[in-house]
Enzyme design. Structure first.
Site, PDB file in Angstrom:
ATOM      1  N   SER A  88      40.787  33.840  40.616  1.00 24.28           N
ATOM      2  CA  SER A  88      39.384  33.984  40.206  1.00 24.28           C
ATOM      3  C   SER A  88      38.688  32.631  40.299  1.00 24.28           C
ATOM      4  O   SER A  88      39.362  31.588  40.343  1.00 24.28           O
ATOM      5  CB  SER A  88      39.314  34.498  38.767  1.00 24.28           C
ATOM      6  OG  SER A  88      39.848  33.501  37.895  1.00 24.28           O
ATOM      7  N   ASP A 114      39.472  36.201  44.173  1.00 18.99           N
ATOM      8  CA  ASP A 114      39.227  37.426  43.398  1.00 18.99           C
ATOM      9  C   ASP A 114      37.823  37.353  42.774  1.00 18.99           C
ATOM     10  O   ASP A 114      37.489  36.356  42.129  1.00 18.99           O
ATOM     11  CB  ASP A 114      40.307  37.513  42.296  1.00 18.99           C
ATOM     12  CG  ASP A 114      40.291  38.847  41.582  1.00 18.99           C
ATOM     13  OD1 ASP A 114      39.882  39.854  42.185  1.00 18.99           O
ATOM     14  OD2 ASP A 114      40.705  38.886  40.393  1.00 18.99           O
ATOM     15  N   HIS A 115      37.016  38.370  42.971  1.00 19.49           N
ATOM     16  CA  HIS A 115      35.658  38.429  42.403  1.00 19.49           C
ATOM     17  C   HIS A 115      34.815  37.197  42.697  1.00 19.49           C
ATOM     18  O   HIS A 115      34.261  36.578  41.770  1.00 19.49           O
ATOM     19  CB  HIS A 115      35.705  38.659  40.884  1.00 19.49           C
ATOM     20  CG  HIS A 115      36.216  40.015  40.509  1.00 19.49           C
ATOM     21  ND1 HIS A 115      35.460  41.156  40.622  1.00 19.49           N
ATOM     22  CD2 HIS A 115      37.437  40.403  40.056  1.00 19.49           C
ATOM     23  CE1 HIS A 115      36.183  42.197  40.247  1.00 19.49           C
ATOM     24  NE2 HIS A 115      37.385  41.781  39.907  1.00 19.49           N
ATOM     25  N   HIS A 168      38.995  46.096  33.651  1.00 22.34           N
ATOM     26  CA  HIS A 168      39.851  44.920  33.545  1.00 22.34           C
ATOM     27  C   HIS A 168      40.302  44.789  32.093  1.00 22.34           C
ATOM     28  O   HIS A 168      39.549  45.095  31.178  1.00 22.34           O
ATOM     29  CB  HIS A 168      39.074  43.661  33.936  1.00 22.34           C
ATOM     30  CG  HIS A 168      38.673  43.647  35.377  1.00 22.34           C
ATOM     31  ND1 HIS A 168      37.373  43.686  35.788  1.00 22.34           N
ATOM     32  CD2 HIS A 168      39.423  43.598  36.503  1.00 22.34           C
ATOM     33  CE1 HIS A 168      37.325  43.657  37.119  1.00 22.34           C
ATOM     34  NE2 HIS A 168      38.559  43.609  37.577  1.00 22.34           N
ATOM     35  N   HIS A 223      41.209  47.950  40.879  1.00 21.66           N
ATOM     36  CA  HIS A 223      41.180  46.820  39.941  1.00 21.66           C
ATOM     37  C   HIS A 223      41.627  47.315  38.574  1.00 21.66           C
ATOM     38  O   HIS A 223      41.646  48.516  38.313  1.00 21.66           O
ATOM     39  CB  HIS A 223      39.756  46.252  39.859  1.00 21.66           C
ATOM     40  CG  HIS A 223      39.428  45.348  41.011  1.00 21.66           C
ATOM     41  ND1 HIS A 223      39.261  44.004  40.874  1.00 21.66           N
ATOM     42  CD2 HIS A 223      39.271  45.621  42.331  1.00 21.66           C
ATOM     43  CE1 HIS A 223      38.994  43.467  42.058  1.00 21.66           C
ATOM     44  NE2 HIS A 223      38.997  44.435  42.964  1.00 21.66           N
ATOM     45  N   GLY A 224      41.964  46.368  37.693  1.00 19.30           N
ATOM     46  CA  GLY A 224      42.314  46.743  36.320  1.00 19.30           C
ATOM     47  C   GLY A 224      43.646  47.465  36.234  1.00 19.30           C
ATOM     48  O   GLY A 224      43.778  48.460  35.518  1.00 19.30           O
ATOM     49  N   ASN A 265      45.492  45.549  41.593  1.00 17.62           N
ATOM     50  CA  ASN A 265      45.349  44.207  41.003  1.00 17.62           C
ATOM     51  C   ASN A 265      45.915  44.172  39.582  1.00 17.62           C
ATOM     52  O   ASN A 265      45.543  44.999  38.750  1.00 17.62           O
ATOM     53  CB  ASN A 265      43.868  43.833  40.912  1.00 17.62           C
ATOM     54  CG  ASN A 265      43.244  43.601  42.268  1.00 17.62           C
ATOM     55  OD1 ASN A 265      43.876  43.787  43.298  1.00 17.62           O
ATOM     56  ND2 ASN A 265      41.994  43.184  42.260  1.00 17.62           N
ATOM     57  N   ASN A 304      46.636  41.437  36.376  1.00 12.41           N
ATOM     58  CA  ASN A 304      46.448  40.108  35.807  1.00 12.41           C
ATOM     59  C   ASN A 304      46.862  40.075  34.333  1.00 12.41           C
ATOM     60  O   ASN A 304      47.844  39.430  33.954  1.00 12.41           O
ATOM     61  CB  ASN A 304      44.961  39.695  35.966  1.00 12.41           C
ATOM     62  CG  ASN A 304      44.707  38.286  35.480  1.00 12.41           C
ATOM     63  OD1 ASN A 304      45.619  37.479  35.408  1.00 12.41           O
ATOM     64  ND2 ASN A 304      43.473  37.990  35.130  1.00 12.41           N
TER      65      ASN A 304
HETATM   66  P1  13P Z   1      43.831  43.507  34.811  1.00 20.32           P
HETATM   67  O1  13P Z   1      43.605  42.184  34.160  1.00 20.32           O
HETATM   68  O2  13P Z   1      43.340  44.632  34.004  1.00 20.32           O
HETATM   69  O3  13P Z   1      45.249  43.681  35.243  1.00 20.32           O
HETATM   70  O4  13P Z   1      42.924  43.537  36.145  1.00 20.32           O
HETATM   71  C1  13P Z   1      43.147  42.595  37.139  1.00 20.32           C
HETATM   72  C2  13P Z   1      42.106  42.669  38.188  1.00 20.32           C
HETATM   73  O5  13P Z   1      41.594  43.719  38.503  1.00 20.32           O
HETATM   74  C3  13P Z   1      41.738  41.417  38.880  1.00 20.32           C
HETATM   75  O6  13P Z   1      40.701  41.580  39.774  1.00 20.32           O
END
Ligand code: 13P
Length: 282
Positions: free
Chosen positions: A49, A84-85, A178, A206-207, A228, A230
């Site tokens: 990010s 990312d983003h 997310h 995502h998420g 994704n 994180n």
């Molecule tokens: P999470 O933090 O929910 O796993 O999502 C990560 C994400 O989508 C990064 O772009």
């Protein structure tokens, strides 16, 4: 070896599997992810990010960190270094110029027309450098409480967007958020399949944190080629480090403290890779 994301996602779409994007935050996380993926011979997308890039020192730092670890650790799997983003055309250009092999431009909070206009400019620049582009349609929120309005992208918007921008993969809002979920995530599989069939390019979810394994599998069957993750790694790491510190008050060597989260991060990566890469042949 650093590769363009298309090399992995087009293969994933054909074979109906998904590649995981794990987000990186520092040297240690990057090392753990590369080591575990190498051990399991699974390609990986390293998502960074803008916040993590600033934290680590800048786009060039991240590029040299990743490429140096690949070299010094003898990593042989395919690795994508992905912004990312990306919030602006400028940040995407900075990532591309520094050597990232993929970028996401996220102007999903703009009108569809403006989102298309911004994304087109990123694609035009990226194509000249063989860099893949991901973009978002609809809004994927930070958590359920921050969601305002529609959490689901319109199918027609996705079709128009992909036709006009020529992006490589699309992250439509499909009900995921997310961070952590309250209750079960409400993914719209009918919409997912429709969008996948109509736009033809690989879809991104995502998420990924907190989505049960069977729902992740079902998403892959409905067109998702990239997932994704994180927060899940952050939680696993923080829990282990908290425990270590509380049990080892006399230890102050940062290498020992940071490393105390390594096993849990690697376990988490192992579990995800094995859910998602069953049919992987790249
Ligand atoms: P999470 O933090 O929910 O796993 O999502 C990560 C994400 O989508 C990064 O772009």
């Amino acid at each position: 070896m650093l590769v363009n994301m298309n090399e992995l996602l087009n293969e994933a779409k054909k074979g109906k599997f998904a590649i995981i994007q794990f987000n990186i935050n520092n040297l240690e996380w990057t090392k753990y992810i590369l080591e575990q993926c190498e051990l399991e011979k699974k390609p990986v997308i390293l998502g960074v990010s803008e916040g993590a890039i600033t934290y680590m020192g800048g786009y060039h730092v991240v590029y040299f960190l990743v490429t140096s670890l690949i070299k010094d650790l003898g990593i042989t799997i395919k690795v994508v270094l992905h912004l990312d983003h990306g919030k602006s055309i400028l940040s995407c250009k900075k990532a591309i110029d520094a050597g990232f092999t993929s970028v996401m431009i996220d102007s999903s909070r703009e009108s569809l027309e403006k989102n298309i206009e911004i994304t087109k400019e990123v694609v035009a620049y990226a194509k000249t450098k063989n860099v893949s582009v991901e973009a978002e349609v609809g809004a994927i929120f930070e958590n359920l409480n921050s969601s305002k309005g529609n959490m689901y992208a319109k199918v027609e918007d996705c079709i128009t967007f992909v036709k006009q921008t020529h992006i490589d993969c699309l992250a439509p809002a499909l009900g995921s958020v997310h961070g952590l979920y309250e209750g079960e995530p409400q993914l719209d599989f009918t919409r997912m399949r429709k969008i996948s069939n109509m736009v033809e390019i690989p879809l991104v979810l995502h998420g990924g944190t907190g989505i049960p394994d069977d729902i992740l599998q079902k998403s892959i069957q409905n067109g998702i080629c990239k997932i994704n993750i994180n927060t899940e790694l952050q939680i696993a790491w923080a829990k282990a480090v908290r425990k270590f510190i509380s049990e080892n008050a006399g230890i102050y060597d940062p290498r020992k403290i940071i490393k105390s989260g390594e096993t849990e991060i690697k376990k988490c990566i192992h579990n995800k890779l094995n859910i998602l890469h069953d049919s992987l042949k790249v």
